[in-house]
Write a protein that holds these residues in place. Structure first.
Motif, mmCIF file in Angstrom:
data_model
loop_
_atom_site.group_PDB
_atom_site.id
_atom_site.type_symbol
_atom_site.label_atom_id
_atom_site.label_comp_id
_atom_site.label_asym_id
_atom_site.label_seq_id
_atom_site.Cartn_x
_atom_site.Cartn_y
_atom_site.Cartn_z
ATOM 1 N N GLU A 52 -130.747 -25.143 -9.519
ATOM 2 C CA GLU A 52 -129.969 -23.924 -9.616
ATOM 3 C C GLU A 52 -129.608 -23.627 -11.063
ATOM 4 O O GLU A 52 -129.493 -24.533 -11.893
ATOM 5 N N ARG A 88 -125.921 -13.623 -11.902
ATOM 6 C CA ARG A 88 -127.072 -13.807 -11.042
ATOM 7 C C ARG A 88 -127.426 -15.283 -10.994
ATOM 8 O O ARG A 88 -127.749 -15.886 -12.024
ATOM 9 N N SER A 122 -129.856 -18.333 -9.678
ATOM 10 C CA SER A 122 -131.249 -18.573 -9.340
ATOM 11 C C SER A 122 -131.397 -19.978 -8.794
ATOM 12 O O SER A 122 -130.699 -20.896 -9.213
ATOM 13 N N THR A 160 -135.585 -12.915 -2.834
ATOM 14 C CA THR A 160 -136.493 -14.033 -3.048
ATOM 15 C C THR A 160 -137.723 -13.588 -3.800
ATOM 16 O O THR A 160 -138.106 -12.422 -3.782
ATOM 17 N N THR A 185 -138.450 -19.092 -5.242
ATOM 18 C CA THR A 185 -137.163 -18.882 -5.876
ATOM 19 C C THR A 185 -136.314 -17.930 -5.053
ATOM 20 O O THR A 185 -136.821 -16.935 -4.519
ATOM 21 N N TYR A 214 -132.571 -15.762 -5.310
ATOM 22 C CA TYR A 214 -131.571 -15.261 -6.235
ATOM 23 C C TYR A 214 -130.340 -14.798 -5.464
ATOM 24 O O TYR A 214 -130.426 -14.386 -4.315
ATOM 25 N N CYS A 260 -127.395 -23.849 -3.336
ATOM 26 C CA CYS A 260 -128.617 -23.293 -2.790
ATOM 27 C C CYS A 260 -129.102 -24.165 -1.649
ATOM 28 O O CYS A 260 -128.968 -25.394 -1.686
#
Length: 119
Positions: free
Chosen positions: A6, A19, A21, A71, A77, A79, A95
């Protein structure tokens, strides 16, 4: 083995944006769903947003209209775009990836990233 990495957490002023990720590493043939959870001190980990392989999304009522999950399947990934942040959004964000029912280890979690929103 599956590893989730992350990034994007930090300190932000109320009303600001971040944001997050999350990149999923490992030998993965399919991802059933991905999501974001958060946990504040002394509280249970709660769902923030999920994105299923079918394209549906689910949001906690507290973040609807402010957070957006998306995604990039080619990059494995997910987001989390967080807008209009509030102090109550302060938590460790995790995540999660669900590899589906046809694997031995279905659920995997990231290490968590701290999001702090100042008032």
């Amino acid at each position: 083995q599956v590893q989730l990495v992350e990034s994007g957490g930090g300190l932000v002023q109320a009303g600001g944006s971040l944001r997050l990720s999350c990149v999923v590493f490992g030998s993965i043939f399919s991802i059933h769903a991905m999501g974001w959870y958060r946990q504040a001190p002394g509280k249970q980990r709660e769902l923030v947003a999920t994105f299923t392989s079918g394209g549906s999304t689910n949001y906690a009522d507290s973040v609807k209209g402010r957070f957006t999950i998306s995604t990039d399947n080619a990059k494995n990934t997910v987001y989390l775009q967080m807008n209009s942040l509030k102090p109550e959004d302060t938590a460790v964000y995790y995540c999660n990836v669900d590899l589906g029912p046809r694997v031995v280890a279905r659920l995997h979690w990231g290490q968590g990233t701290q999001v702090t929103v100042s008032s």
